[in-house]
Design a protein around this motif. Structure first.
Motif, mmCIF file in Angstrom:
data_model
loop_
_atom_site.group_PDB
_atom_site.id
_atom_site.type_symbol
_atom_site.label_atom_id
_atom_site.label_comp_id
_atom_site.label_asym_id
_atom_site.label_seq_id
_atom_site.Cartn_x
_atom_site.Cartn_y
_atom_site.Cartn_z
ATOM 1 N N ARG A 29 0.747 -1.227 0.003
ATOM 2 C CA ARG A 29 -0.097 0.039 0.028
ATOM 3 C C ARG A 29 0.980 1.299 0.129
ATOM 4 N NH1 ARG A 29 -5.100 1.374 -1.193
ATOM 5 N NH2 ARG A 29 -5.664 -0.652 -0.342
ATOM 6 N N MET A 30 1.813 1.282 0.791
ATOM 7 C CA MET A 30 2.940 2.367 0.991
ATOM 8 C C MET A 30 3.589 2.683 -0.398
ATOM 9 S SD MET A 30 2.972 3.857 3.878
ATOM 10 C CE MET A 30 4.623 4.690 4.149
ATOM 11 N N SER A 31 4.008 1.593 -1.075
ATOM 12 C CA SER A 31 4.570 1.769 -2.347
ATOM 13 C C SER A 31 3.577 2.192 -3.347
ATOM 14 C CB SER A 31 5.099 0.401 -2.838
ATOM 15 O OG SER A 31 5.810 0.469 -4.051
ATOM 16 N N HIS A 32 2.385 1.725 -3.773
ATOM 17 C CA HIS A 32 1.469 1.922 -4.559
ATOM 18 C C HIS A 32 1.110 3.530 -4.071
ATOM 19 C CE1 HIS A 32 -2.900 2.829 -5.748
ATOM 20 N NE2 HIS A 32 -2.351 2.117 -6.899
ATOM 21 N N ASP A 33 0.719 3.891 -2.932
ATOM 22 C CA ASP A 33 0.415 5.197 -2.618
ATOM 23 C C ASP A 33 1.358 6.399 -2.993
ATOM 24 O OD1 ASP A 33 -2.007 4.366 -1.752
ATOM 25 O OD2 ASP A 33 -1.852 4.825 0.106
ATOM 26 N N LEU A 34 2.691 5.991 -2.708
ATOM 27 C CA LEU A 34 3.827 6.850 -2.861
ATOM 28 C C LEU A 34 3.849 6.980 -4.545
ATOM 29 C CD1 LEU A 34 6.361 8.443 -1.678
ATOM 30 C CD2 LEU A 34 7.679 6.286 -2.117
ATOM 31 N N GLN A 35 3.935 5.824 -5.256
ATOM 32 C CA GLN A 35 4.016 5.952 -6.763
ATOM 33 C C GLN A 35 3.086 6.710 -7.398
ATOM 34 O OE1 GLN A 35 6.650 4.398 -8.600
ATOM 35 N NE2 GLN A 35 6.065 5.534 -10.261
ATOM 36 N N GLN A 36 1.694 6.643 -6.755
ATOM 37 C CA GLN A 36 0.529 7.228 -7.617
ATOM 38 C C GLN A 36 0.695 8.729 -7.233
ATOM 39 O OE1 GLN A 36 -1.829 6.139 -9.377
ATOM 40 N NE2 GLN A 36 -0.412 4.341 -9.616
ATOM 41 N N GLU A 37 1.039 9.044 -5.798
ATOM 42 C CA GLU A 37 1.017 10.422 -5.693
ATOM 43 C C GLU A 37 2.269 11.329 -5.948
ATOM 44 O OE1 GLU A 37 0.024 12.933 -1.499
ATOM 45 O OE2 GLU A 37 -0.651 10.967 -1.817
ATOM 46 N N THR A 38 3.547 10.689 -5.874
ATOM 47 C CA THR A 38 4.584 11.606 -6.148
ATOM 48 C C THR A 38 5.380 10.882 -7.466
ATOM 49 O OG1 THR A 38 6.033 9.903 -4.877
ATOM 50 C CG2 THR A 38 4.524 11.491 -3.764
ATOM 51 N N GLY A 39 5.087 10.063 -8.005
ATOM 52 C CA GLY A 39 6.048 9.359 -9.223
ATOM 53 C C GLY A 39 7.269 8.753 -8.870
ATOM 54 N N LEU A 40 7.359 8.331 -7.448
ATOM 55 C CA LEU A 40 8.727 7.795 -6.886
ATOM 56 C C LEU A 40 8.345 6.698 -6.538
ATOM 57 C CD1 LEU A 40 10.286 10.894 -4.791
ATOM 58 C CD2 LEU A 40 10.815 10.041 -7.097
ATOM 59 N N SER A 41 9.472 5.841 -6.665
ATOM 60 C CA SER A 41 9.085 4.455 -6.329
ATOM 61 C C SER A 41 9.709 4.250 -4.673
ATOM 62 C CB SER A 41 9.960 3.358 -7.081
ATOM 63 O OG SER A 41 11.248 3.585 -6.791
ATOM 64 N N GLU A 42 9.563 3.237 -3.943
ATOM 65 C CA GLU A 42 10.276 3.225 -2.926
ATOM 66 C C GLU A 42 11.699 3.152 -2.841
ATOM 67 O OE1 GLU A 42 9.027 2.999 0.300
ATOM 68 O OE2 GLU A 42 6.867 3.182 -0.299
ATOM 69 N N PRO A 43 12.415 2.517 -3.694
ATOM 70 C CA PRO A 43 14.041 2.593 -3.836
ATOM 71 C C PRO A 43 14.254 4.015 -4.253
ATOM 72 C CG PRO A 43 13.109 0.577 -4.842
ATOM 73 C CD PRO A 43 11.968 1.321 -4.534
ATOM 74 N N ASP A 44 13.538 4.673 -4.980
ATOM 75 C CA ASP A 44 13.700 6.145 -4.998
ATOM 76 C C ASP A 44 13.731 7.041 -4.125
ATOM 77 O OD1 ASP A 44 13.783 5.762 -8.195
ATOM 78 O OD2 ASP A 44 11.796 6.463 -8.332
ATOM 79 N N PHE A 45 12.854 6.812 -3.023
ATOM 80 C CA PHE A 45 12.510 7.556 -1.822
ATOM 81 C C PHE A 45 13.399 7.172 -0.957
ATOM 82 C CE2 PHE A 45 10.740 8.555 2.196
ATOM 83 C CZ PHE A 45 10.068 9.666 2.031
ATOM 84 N N ALA A 46 14.073 5.960 -0.738
ATOM 85 C CA ALA A 46 15.044 5.484 0.186
ATOM 86 C C ALA A 46 16.324 6.159 -0.149
ATOM 87 C CB ALA A 46 15.253 3.989 0.108
ATOM 88 N N ILE A 47 16.696 6.209 -1.437
ATOM 89 C CA ILE A 47 18.140 6.836 -2.003
ATOM 90 C C ILE A 47 18.007 8.409 -1.803
ATOM 91 C CG2 ILE A 47 19.296 7.085 -4.202
ATOM 92 C CD1 ILE A 47 18.638 4.417 -5.108
ATOM 93 N N LEU A 48 16.864 8.955 -2.318
ATOM 94 C CA LEU A 48 16.785 10.458 -2.126
ATOM 95 C C LEU A 48 16.917 11.030 -0.727
ATOM 96 C CD1 LEU A 48 14.425 11.206 -5.063
ATOM 97 C CD2 LEU A 48 16.716 11.489 -5.047
ATOM 98 N N THR A 49 16.163 10.288 0.043
ATOM 99 C CA THR A 49 16.250 10.446 1.594
ATOM 100 C C THR A 49 17.716 10.342 2.230
ATOM 101 O OG1 THR A 49 13.813 9.946 1.930
ATOM 102 C CG2 THR A 49 15.025 10.025 3.839
ATOM 103 N N ALA A 50 18.335 9.422 1.838
ATOM 104 C CA ALA A 50 19.778 9.214 2.110
ATOM 105 C C ALA A 50 20.613 10.266 1.771
ATOM 106 C CB ALA A 50 20.338 7.815 1.888
ATOM 107 N N LEU A 51 20.542 10.428 0.517
ATOM 108 C CA LEU A 51 21.458 11.564 -0.149
ATOM 109 C C LEU A 51 21.049 12.956 0.677
ATOM 110 C CD1 LEU A 51 21.519 10.664 -3.943
ATOM 111 C CD2 LEU A 51 23.162 10.492 -2.203
ATOM 112 N N ARG A 52 19.598 13.425 0.673
ATOM 113 C CA ARG A 52 19.234 14.670 1.466
ATOM 114 C C ARG A 52 19.862 14.649 2.844
ATOM 115 N NH1 ARG A 52 12.866 16.224 2.400
ATOM 116 N NH2 ARG A 52 13.300 14.204 3.537
ATOM 117 N N LYS A 53 19.699 13.700 3.543
ATOM 118 C CA LYS A 53 20.467 13.734 4.893
ATOM 119 C C LYS A 53 21.982 13.743 4.773
ATOM 120 C CE LYS A 53 16.870 10.830 7.040
ATOM 121 N NZ LYS A 53 16.451 9.681 7.646
#
Length: 153
Positions: A29-53
């Motif tokens: 559900r989290m993956s689906h909602d994230l992809q639908q709302e933002t266009g990012l996948s879970e791996p995208d989100f994990a990588i971008l979050t790590a880089l932002r930090k």
């Protein structure tokens, strides 16, 4: 053929099955909602979050693999796709001629900044809201105990 839960009593089997189904449905559900709302996948989100930090919005590839727990090959292929979308860039590491730095681009920063509030809404909807404060505290305690054991081994 042995039972799937052989070695577990009825209670332990019920706990395992409930936990397993919950986490599979939660992440789906989290993956689906994230992809639908933002266009990012879970791996995208994990990588971008790590880089932002990360300091300066960049990490060595092996550091990024450690933070995200992605296998080297999976990370390489995913970063290639993200670079093609303009979310990250690869740079030569000035401290190591054979090393690569992965850098958060302006488009990547914009994407993660826009996705973070959506992620918080999804967490609230699917995890926080269904539980009262005592159950949330219990969930945090259980998660910490299991995580401690997993990290120790």
């Amino acid at each position: 053929m042995p039972e799937e839960n052989e070695g577990l009593d009825e209670h332990d089997s019920r706990v395992w099955e409930a936990y397993f189904e919950m986490q599979v449905l939660f992440w789906r559900r989290m993956s689906h909602d994230l992809q639908q709302e933002t266009g990012l996948s879970e791996p995208d989100f994990a990588i971008l979050t790590a880089l932002r930090k990360a300091p300066g919005g960049r990490l060595r590839a092996y550091q990024l693999a450690g933070v995200t727990e992605f296998e080297k090959s999976r990370l390489h292929h995913h970063l290639t796709r993200m670079a093609a979308r303009g979310l990250v860039a690869r740079e030569q590491d000035p401290a190591n001629s054979r090393g690569t730095l992965i850098t958060l681009t302006d488009d990547g920063r914009t994407a993660i900044d826009r996705a973070t509030p959506a992620r918080a809404r999804h967490i609230r909807k699917w995890l926080i809201d269904p539980l009262d404060r005592d159950r949330l505290d219990l969930l945090a305690d259980v998660s910490a105990r299991v995580t401690k054991r997993l990290r120790a081994n």
